[in-house]
Motif scaffolding. Sequence first.
Motif, PDB file in Angstrom:
ATOM      1  N   CYS A   1      -8.969  -2.765  -0.389  1.00 37.67           N
ATOM      2  CA  CYS A   1      -9.914  -2.043   0.474  1.00 37.67           C
ATOM      3  C   CYS A   1     -11.153  -2.881   0.763  1.00 37.67           C
ATOM      4  CB  CYS A   1     -10.322  -0.721  -0.172  1.00 37.67           C
ATOM      5  SG  CYS A   1      -9.009   0.518  -0.180  1.00 37.67           S
TER       6      CYS A   1
ATOM      7  N   LYS B   1       1.552   4.432  -4.315  1.00 37.71           N
ATOM      8  CA  LYS B   1       1.211   5.825  -4.627  1.00 37.71           C
ATOM      9  C   LYS B   1       1.959   6.344  -5.846  1.00 37.71           C
ATOM     10  CE  LYS B   1       1.837   7.373  -0.375  1.00 37.71           C
ATOM     11  NZ  LYS B   1       1.903   8.295   0.777  1.00 37.71           N
TER      12      LYS B   1
ATOM     13  N   ILE C   1       0.839  -1.207   0.000  1.00 37.82           N
ATOM     14  CA  ILE C   1       0.000   0.000   0.000  1.00 37.82           C
ATOM     15  C   ILE C   1       0.867   1.248   0.000  1.00 37.82           C
ATOM     16  CG2 ILE C   1      -1.593   1.339   1.436  1.00 37.82           C
ATOM     17  CD1 ILE C   1      -2.918  -1.313   2.217  1.00 37.82           C
TER      18      ILE C   1
ATOM     19  N   GLU D   1      -2.145   6.531   4.675  1.00 39.04           N
ATOM     20  CA  GLU D   1      -1.090   6.792   3.687  1.00 39.04           C
ATOM     21  C   GLU D   1      -1.430   7.986   2.793  1.00 39.04           C
ATOM     22  OE1 GLU D   1       1.844   5.727   3.284  1.00 39.04           O
ATOM     23  OE2 GLU D   1       1.984   3.941   4.545  1.00 39.04           O
TER      24      GLU D   1
ATOM     25  N   LEU E   1      -5.872  -1.629  -5.535  1.00 43.71           N
ATOM     26  CA  LEU E   1      -6.234  -0.839  -4.352  1.00 43.71           C
ATOM     27  C   LEU E   1      -7.675  -1.105  -3.942  1.00 43.71           C
ATOM     28  CD1 LEU E   1      -4.914   1.323  -2.513  1.00 43.71           C
ATOM     29  CD2 LEU E   1      -5.982   3.057  -3.946  1.00 43.71           C
TER      30      LEU E   1
ATOM     31  N   VAL F   1      -4.811   2.658   3.940  1.00 41.98           N
ATOM     32  CA  VAL F   1      -4.894   3.485   2.728  1.00 41.98           C
ATOM     33  C   VAL F   1      -5.177   4.937   3.096  1.00 41.98           C
ATOM     34  CG1 VAL F   1      -6.308   3.951   0.670  1.00 41.98           C
ATOM     35  CG2 VAL F   1      -5.552   1.615   1.177  1.00 41.98           C
TER      36      VAL F   1
ATOM     37  N   HIS G   1      -7.137  -2.668   5.993  1.00 40.29           N
ATOM     38  CA  HIS G   1      -6.513  -2.191   4.762  1.00 40.29           C
ATOM     39  C   HIS G   1      -7.017  -0.793   4.409  1.00 40.29           C
ATOM     40  CE1 HIS G   1      -5.816  -6.640   3.363  1.00 40.29           C
ATOM     41  NE2 HIS G   1      -5.063  -6.292   4.399  1.00 40.29           N
ATOM     42  N   ARG G   2      -8.325  -0.577   4.587  1.00 41.07           N
ATOM     43  CA  ARG G   2      -8.881   0.757   4.299  1.00 41.07           C
ATOM     44  C   ARG G   2      -8.261   1.805   5.210  1.00 41.07           C
ATOM     45  NH1 ARG G   2     -13.472  -2.572   3.997  1.00 41.07           N
ATOM     46  NH2 ARG G   2     -14.375  -1.914   5.990  1.00 41.07           N
TER      47      ARG G   2
ATOM     48  N   TYR H   1      -3.965   8.611   0.639  1.00 37.75           N
ATOM     49  CA  TYR H   1      -4.343   8.346  -0.746  1.00 37.75           C
ATOM     50  C   TYR H   1      -5.485   9.255  -1.223  1.00 37.75           C
ATOM     51  CZ  TYR H   1      -1.656   4.157  -1.996  1.00 37.75           C
ATOM     52  OH  TYR H   1      -0.661   3.287  -2.356  1.00 37.75           O
TER      53      TYR H   1
END
Length: 973
Positions: free
Chosen positions: A360, A338, A334, A373, A356, A370, A366-367, A375
């Motif tokens: 998710c 980017k 993850i 990070e 991605l 993300v 995982h969401r 996103y």
Amino acid sequence: MPDVISASAFGPFADLLSSIIESIIEVVLSTKNVFIEKKSFAELSAYLNRIVPLLKEFNRKNITDSKSWENVLEILNRQIVDARQLISDCSKKNKVYLLMSCRSIAKRIENITREISRALTCIPLASLDVSSGIKEEIVQLIDSMRTAEFRAAIAEEEILEKIESGIQQRNVDRSYANNLLVLIAEAVGVSTESSALRREFEEFKSEIDNARLRKDQAEALQMDQIIALLERADAATSRQEKEKKYFTKRKSLGSQPLEPLLSFYCPITRDVMTDPVETPSGHTFERSAIEKWLAEGNLCPMTSTPLNNTMLRPNKTLRQSIEEWKDRNTMITIASMKLKLSSTGEEEVLNCLEQLRDLCEQREIHREWVIMEDYIPILIKLLGSKSRDIRNLVLEVLCVLAKDGDDAKERIAEVDKSLESIVHSLGRRIGERKSSVALLLELSNCKSVQESIGKVQGCILLLVTMSTCDDNKAAKDARDILENISFSDDNVILMAKANYFKYLLQRLSSGCSDVKLRMAKTLGEMELTDHNKSCLFEEGVLHSLLSLLSHGEIEVKQASVKALLNLSSLPKNGQEMIRQGVMRPLLDTLYRHSSSQSLRELVAATITSLAFSSANSETQQSILQAFYAMCKSPFAASVKAKLAQSSAVQVLVQFCEHGNSDVRSDAVKLFCCLIENADEAVIQEHVEQRFIETLLKIIKTSQDEEEIASAMGIISNLPKSPQLSEWLFAAEGLPIIFSFLPDIKHKNPCKLQLVENAAGALCHFTLSINQQTQKIAGIVPNLVRLLDVGTSLTKERAAISLAQLSENSQTLSRPIPKRRGLWCFSAAQVELCPVHRGICTLETSFCLIEAGAVGPLVRVLADPDPGACEASLDALLTLIRDEKLQNGAKVLAEENAIPSMIKLLDSPSPRLQQKVLNSLERIFRLLEYKQKYGSSAQMPLVDLTQRGSSNIKSLAAKVLAQLNVLHDQSSYF
């Protein structure tokens, strides 16, 4: 209790037993204050309650010290100390910590119970001179306590099982932790509001730190696992703390994914396992693969020996290692994706977005990674891509992220031009429009984002257009968004411009029941301008809403009535509703649906709104009479409350001056019903001097006895204030009201009510002492007379007036004039007031003693009505305030008031009990009355320490301590 506390005639042994009995009683009482395991503590309390009378009986015997009794007392003392400590912990420690410890708490209660039963077995029953009944009770008690089993409550066990399951399954989903934290909060009685949950969780962690200080490592380790699970909840950890923890871990992993270890692969599938199980020979397989292999009749694939499913055991260590490896690689993946999203190659971007999206959708964690990070800004920027496929995938990913919670929704909305970019997709091809509206629906479920959506240029117009499209799912999503954002005035104006109301009316007329319900709810909840309300009526909304009143479902009726209430606030609409006959179905609904309180309240508020819109006297009168009848019905409380909250007070004040005497009379009667429930601030806002003059004029001139009694009732219940007293004096209200007191012995219920209300109205005149004192003095003898011959309510109100007058008696009592010249030629010595120690007269100081009111007030203390008792007590207590205690207590004792006050400790009114306790605490400061009345107060006081509220218990214990029944360090305090 005196048997327990008084000095024993049998020496140190009896003293020690008395002390243990007192300690047991304290433990019984304190069990009511625990936060956890209430049922188990109640059972322990029941056993101890059965022991107390038995020990008291033994204490009356001349028992000499013996080894057996030493054992009994030693065990009892040790277990009572343990019980007291346990109760203290369960009353003071963090509630979440106590819940986590509920099993061990139940076990400790069980051990205490069984140890006490062991103590009872040591009692030498054979040598005791007690009845066979007592011996049988002891045997039964021993048997019950020895076999008693204590378990944590079912709700507590369910929570602990969920926690254990979450720890074993390594469940790191935030939703699981959120739900678990809410269950815990509800179980321990803590608010589910985020800040309260966070505070409770922080206290829980502090308790774990204390466990470490106690070097209870086993407990600390167990609690650490619980903390790790609950920390996933939104309320338990702030956004900043989560991000700090995440980045610390991610930076420690490096930047390259690791290949799986050979032990991670299943020998059958050759894939990495998710649920590894181990055979007796030590080989590991994927559960589903080995179970299928064995079901086909095969032997162990590695050893060729017979094997069946019952021989398989989960390999938790390996499973944990595989999960950690997967999480590590996913986290690295993850973080590294980017850069690929910034690529100019469309195919590479699409592949990255698909990966991605899949990540998710797989797991909540995982969401979260993300989002952390960062996103979201990158994804929003990609909505400007020329590629339709890229935009569609971005919308899908954002929609999955938005479902994660309000934090994710707010992060999306916070990105510059994000909502504009999403709305722009509403105007594109159907696939992108559907994805866009699905995302906007998710965002509109967050209150902080709702208004912002409507402000995006063209958004509402596009949504209104889409709400009628052929795609049912997209059309419903669009309608739901419009409903979600319709709470903003600006949004409603934009919706009106987009012809949304016309669409609503079409749906109301032609849609199915669910559609009609949704449309009616929307009309009821939207903040409409007067122009919009008028437009809706011109479009024929009334006919559609009235048709829903005949619907069978309560929810549909409620939605329809709420919409009518919203629209009727425009007077022109209200008059049109009445003209088109809306009153009959509303009244029918009101009377026929007595089981639905919320529907009744809505109908009542709507009818009130319509009554104030009408200019027709007959209509006004019928509405007022209907409400008056409802205020006398079984569901009167809810109707009164709803009317009092609406603008009824303002209009009823105007109706009391109505030119039509029938309308005026009905308005006065209804106002009298409502005033007890009305907000004082609302009353004071709308009641002016002119209204007081109007009421007094009605009392003087009306021929309707019920109207007169109601007008007097309004005055009686008006909020007390010096200004209102001045208005009543200025309007010559005192002689008007006073003239109704001679009817005190009348049998007519209406006249009795009039006297009650007149007595209440007099309270306005006695509120403060001013230049009107001579006029007030004339009513005091009549007030005293009312104490003996009036109804309970009349007595209560007369006592209130006397109390108000007596409050100023000390300052109005004249000091003794100094003698001048030769004392033998001076005037005779003036008799002093026994309480105020000055010269008191009825006309100048309103002294209760001079008025002969003390005896009648004491007699009222025996009235069955708590209100009358409390008012009378308040009046008597003015005699012992401040420095008047010694003198006033003597007067009360002479009139036999103190025994009557002690009897009030058994009153069902907690407020009255509290006042009595406070007064006895003052009176018992005087040794004379403590000795004279203390013994008769002991048993009622002990009873209060067991059944009263926490405040009452504490006050009762304080008085018992005064009487030397309890020591000052008792746990009651």
